[in-house]
Design a protein around this motif. Structure first.
Motif, short mmCIF file in Angstrom:
data_model
loop_
_atom_site.label_atom_id
_atom_site.label_comp_id
_atom_site.label_asym_id
_atom_site.label_seq_id
_atom_site.Cartn_x
_atom_site.Cartn_y
_atom_site.Cartn_z
N GLY A 1 0.83 -1.21 0.00
CA GLY A 1 0.00 0.00 0.00
C GLY A 1 0.86 1.26 0.00
O GLY A 1 0.57 2.23 -0.70
N MET A 2 1.93 1.22 0.79
CA MET A 2 2.83 2.37 0.87
C MET A 2 3.47 2.65 -0.49
O MET A 2 3.60 3.80 -0.91
N VAL A 3 3.89 1.59 -1.17
CA VAL A 3 4.54 1.76 -2.47
C VAL A 3 3.55 2.37 -3.46
O VAL A 3 3.89 3.29 -4.22
N LEU A 4 2.32 1.91 -3.43
CA LEU A 4 1.34 2.41 -4.39
C LEU A 4 0.96 3.87 -4.12
O LEU A 4 0.83 4.65 -5.07
N PRO B 1 8.49 16.22 -3.84
CA PRO B 1 7.75 16.48 -2.60
C PRO B 1 8.70 16.77 -1.43
O PRO B 1 9.79 16.21 -1.36
N SER B 2 8.25 17.64 -0.54
CA SER B 2 9.01 17.86 0.70
C SER B 2 8.72 16.70 1.64
O SER B 2 7.79 15.92 1.41
N ARG B 3 9.48 16.60 2.72
CA ARG B 3 9.23 15.52 3.68
C ARG B 3 7.82 15.64 4.27
O ARG B 3 7.15 14.63 4.49
N LEU C 1 1.89 9.69 -5.45
CA LEU C 1 2.44 10.98 -5.02
C LEU C 1 3.48 11.48 -6.01
O LEU C 1 3.43 12.64 -6.44
N LEU C 2 4.41 10.62 -6.38
CA LEU C 2 5.52 11.06 -7.23
C LEU C 2 5.06 11.35 -8.65
O LEU C 2 5.72 12.07 -9.39
N LYS C 3 3.92 10.82 -9.00
CA LYS C 3 3.35 11.14 -10.31
C LYS C 3 2.79 12.58 -10.28
O LYS C 3 2.92 13.33 -11.23
#
Lengths: 153, 770
Positions: A104-107, A119-121, A112-114
């Protein structure tokens, strides 16, 4: 009912009860157990899949909602190579412990990266805040996503 | 991906081998087993906390279409009892219901829908019994008992240790502080709820694949409870989707076995949903603690009196051992010459208190670390200064009166904290608080024992073989519940055998393939199995080199060196492939098994042999100092931890990334325990049944954590390491509480430190000052 959709790039036609939960279709009927269930009520994010490119909770979706959609599960996230750069970053930066939240985290990171190339922390933390992890304290997950972003996906 | 997998050094990051499958969703957990012909199994829970069972009405459920069978205690052929120390928990209730999560009946059905329907059709006739819900009051209740056959009434175990002059020493103190504390249950909330898969094959072998920390102990428990030959029970333990102590012992194993026995040849599956997991699973003990601490005016702690009550709910689980560890740590890492320590762990009708990472120590640490701060304040000493004046050094007596003999880095941890910018700049940071915010800084110092203690054998059996392909295969009987010990084992073997990590394989715990090596618990896995594996790997290397030396008639094995995939004869430069050499070795040379048993303390601290049996005293301890920057919103009372620092002495490091994972994860759970997690039980019934009411931290709730390590060499440890899995869980609650006190000049004696609780305390303070 017959439902037609695309799963990890392959067209699937399945005959299934319309009110069957999508997570059960994926895990039990189609045998892709990378999608995890940890609450069954949309509170933890473990069952995240991508529906037409957006993260959705498969424990809250019913089979009929798959009709005509393009679905990507953790098994389908890789591009040509063996692993997606986000997955590599998760390994390299120690973002995986028990691993149950990892798919789930990877997806959600992929999503997000798309949307946000750098992104900031804080933005990363916000993006993954719907996904519970009980092992890591999230810091190494944030590290991994930050590193993956810098590799220009 | 590019990873440096060449000859593996100790102390270097080797990315976790298990992550490669986990990150792709390819790792198969116990909950991932599924087949078309499988049978779903579900549990009818009591739903009431205390009652005499009269009748279980199963007919309606049994006759429902799609139901294969409904089982009750009458179908259990063995003792129908399970438990680690006292075997007091029924597989299926036969006489009394002792908590709302008790398993009363088991349903086997063709699918989940039918299963849920059938469970709703089962009715229980019962005669309600008075509720026992307050551990402290229950110790003197001789009439209402959870277990009528327990010789000590509702007391599962009472421990008492007195050192020096005991309470008489308070008269010699210049200052005495008293306070009482309360902590609630903490739920493990592992993401993979209790799950397993079982099948009885045609040879009568019952194989259970289950999310567990204790496969070998499970095998004994299943066999005994169900009346089976232990040789006919096999437990397979895949990677767990988290456990943290909550899978230390039976969860669904016996129920799975019972179901599988009913339908030979068919696979059966149990996978609890989150609500059922919360209702039925063990928790960190809720507790009430009374502390009295006396000091001399030079800041030396002089006398300590402790009484505490741990609520273990209806069953022993590991409650006695948890209380004993709490007792052992109740005075913290300080030299206090006079102590009077008393603990009780008590049966009630609340949820089961059991093993949870740090195992009875967070409760006493919450109390003790605040007591130390309170004494410091009265003496006008800084919290750091009072700790530096009192922490134990190697050779000092700890509060239970035994001698600290392991490497002792607590002074180093505090000295690093003293030099750290977060400590030095704290006053400025506090002054910079924005409007409506108050800031405080809290610290804590902690020790935590490793292993089982003096009586229960703390051992591991490591087996390693040179395979026919010329690789090395480790047979590992200790579960990896997520902590990464498997990777450390591969790293250890690769280092000793001078191999790439790719040349190392590992067989996960399986009672038929691997050897009993104790539980995955007590911060012991890498230490104990690691020591056994070092011995086994060195011996195997010697066997292999001896064989090669004989083959070429070399004078000594010193002429050879092992490198990835081969052996080189140094004088001639000749090399021999391991995959060729392996053909010349018989099994007794190719396969090595080594036993390791951890050293134990030889000191006696109590005449009560039961305390020794329950783990007192330990020999080896790790240490940490923690620092928390906390910010409180004066309008809502909410606490935010802005920065967190942990300084850990857990010996030498095998893999810094895995150690840091343990530190981060433990602190995250500790901060959850400190601020958010409040498992609510009313009249024996759990009220927080999901993640919207039982709040665990999200990524937005935790700060980045800075961790520093003091790498003292622990001479008994593998490569000088000692346990690190639990210790950091203890710090956050007291560090945050001390930070809140620093910010607001208010002591909160009851956790978690929720906004509501702090707001109330602020209001009370305001009213008092008016």
């Amino acid at each position: 009912m017959k439902i037609r959709f695309i799963l990890n790039g392959e067209t699937k036609v399945i005959d299934v009860e319309a009110d069957r939960r999508v997570i059960d279709v994926i895990r039990e009927d189609l045998g892709l157990t990378g999608t995890k269930e940890a609450c069954g009520r949309g509170e933890c994010g473990s069952c995240t899949i991508l529906v037409d490119g957006s993260p959705k909770l498969s424990c809250l979706m019913l089979a009929a909602q798959l009709e005509g959609r393009e679905i990507i599960t953790i098994e389908g996230i890789k591009k040509d190579s063996d692993m997606h750069p986000i997955q590599e970053a998760f390994i390299k930066h120690g973002a995986v412990q028990c691993g149950f939240c990892t798919p789930g985290m990877v997806l959600v990171s992929f999503d997000l990266l798309k949307r946000n190339k750098k992104p900031s922390r804080d933005e990363i933390r916000e993006a993954i805040s719907g996904n519970l992890c009980r092992c890591t304290g999230y810091q190494k997950i944030v590290d991994a996503i930050e590193a993956a972003a810098k590799r220009e996906l | 991906m590019k990873l440096d997998r060449k000859i593996v050094e100790i102390g270097r990051i080797i990315p976790r081998i298990d992550a490669f499958n986990k990150v792709r969703g390819l790792e198969k957990y116990a909950s991932d087993y599924h087949s078309k012909d499988m049978i779903w199994v579900g549990v009818k829970r009591a739903g009431i906390p205390h009652a005499r069972l009269k009748k279980i009405k199963i007919d309606k459920a049994k006759h429902l279409k799609g139901v294969i069978d409904v089982l009750t205690h009458k179908d259990v052929k063995g003792t129908n009892r399970q438990g680690v120390v006292r075997k007091d928990q029924p597989v299926l209730v036969d006489d009394k219901i002792r908590y709302a999560g008790d398993a009363v009946a088991l349903v086997l059905a063709k699918d989940k829908k039918v299963l849920m329907h059938a469970l709703s059709l089962i009715a229980i006739d019962y005669e309600p019994l008075p509720l026992i819900f307050d551990a402290e009051k229950a110790i003197n209740d001789k009439k209402n008992l959870v277990h009528e056959d327990n010789p000590d009434g509702n007391v599962l175990l009472h421990g008492k240790i007195e050192t020096g002059k005991g309470n008489k020493a308070f008269s010699e103190c210049d200052l005495v502080v008293e306070a009482s504390f309360e902590v609630p249950y903490q739920e493990h909330a592992y993401l993979e709820t209790e799950a397993g898969w079982a099948i009885l094959d045609s040879d009568g072998m019952l194989t259970i694949t289950v999310s567990t920390q204790t496969p070998f102990r499970d095998r004994s428990e299943v066999a005994e409870a169900l009346g089976l030959d232990i040789k006919k029970v096999r437990i397979i333990a895949p990677y767990c989707g988290g456990a943290f102590g909550g899978k230390d012992g039976i969860t669904v194993q016996t129920l799975l076995g019972l179901a599988a026995l009913t339908v030979p040849g068919k696979p059966v599956k149990i996978w609890l949903n989150r609500e059922e997991s919360f209702i039925s699973s063990v928790k960190r003990h809720q507790a009430r603690l009374y502390y009295k601490l006396g000091a001399k005016k030079d800041g030396k702690l002089h006398a300590l009196d402790v009484r505490f009550f741990y609520d273990t709910g209806p069953y022993d689980h590991l409650g006695g051992v948890v209380m004993a560890l709490g007792l052992e740590h109740s005075g913290g890492p300080y030299h206090i010459p006079n102590t009077n320590l008393k603990g009780w762990v008590v049966y009630t009708n609340n949820p089961i208190g059991g093993a949870f990472r740090a195992f009875g120590v967070p409760q006493v640490t919450f109390a003790m670390e605040q007591m130390v701060d309170m004494v410091a304040k009265r003496l006008n000493l800084s919290p750091l200064e009072i700790r530096l004046r009192n922490v134990i050094k190697k050779g000092d007596k700890i509060p239970i009166g035994t001698t600290m003999l392991s490497s002792t880095g607590i002074t180093d941890c505090l000295n690093i904290l003293k030099q750290h910018p977060l400590w030095k700049e704290r006053e400025r940071w506090k002054r910079d608080a924005p409007i409506f915010k108050k800031r405080g800084v809290g610290i804590a110092s902690i020790m935590h024992a490793m292993g089982y203690g003096p009586v229960v054998p703390d051992y591991a059996n490591a087996k390693i073989e040179l395979t026919e392909d010329g690789k090395f295969r480790i047979f590992c009987g200790v579960v990896d519940m997520g902590q990464g010990n498997i990777n450390s084992y591969m790293q250890i073997a690769a280092n000793i055998l001078n191999q790439d990590i790719d040349n190392i394989e590992l067989i996960l715990p399986d009672t038929e393939k691997t050897l009993s090596s104790g539980s995955s618990s007590a911060s012991r896995t890498t230490y104990t199995f690691g020591n056994a594996l070092i011995d086994a790997s060195k011996t195997l290397k010697e066997y292999i080199l001896n064989r090669v030396a004989d083959l070429i008639m070399a004078k000594s094995i010193d002429e050879f060196t092992m490198v990835p995939g081969k052996i080189i004869h140094l004088p001639t430069g000749k090399s021999f492939l391991l995959k060729e050499i392996t053909k010349f070795l018989n099994d007794s040379e190719r396969i090595v098994t080594k036993h390791y048993r951890a050293p134990v303390s030889k000191e006696l601290v109590s005449i009560d042999e039961r305390l020794r049996l329950h783990g007192i005293p330990h020999l080896i301890f790790s240490f940490v100092s923690h620092l928390a920057y906390v910010e409180i919103d004066e309008l809502t009372g909410e606490v935010e931890v802005k920065k967190y620092l942990s300084i850990t002495d857990s010996g030498k490091i095998i893999n810094p990334q895995i150690l840091e994972q343990q530190i981060h994860g433990a602190i995250a759970q500790g901060l959850g325990y400190a601020i958010y997690e409040d498992f609510v039980v009313e009249d024996g019934k759990a009220k927080t049944l999901d993640f919207s009411t039982y709040i665990i931290p999200t990524a937005m709730d935790l700060p980045d954590i800075e961790s520093i390590n003091v790498e003292l060499h622990e001479s008994s440890g593998p490569f000088g390491m000692k346990g690190a899995g639990e210790i950091n869980t203890n710090g956050p609650l007291p560090a945050v509480a001390n930070g809140v006190a620093d910010a607001l000049d208010i002591r909160i004696f009851r956790s978690p430190l929720t906004g509501e609780r702090i707001l109330m305390a602020l209001k009370e303070k305001k009213e008092m000052s008016n």
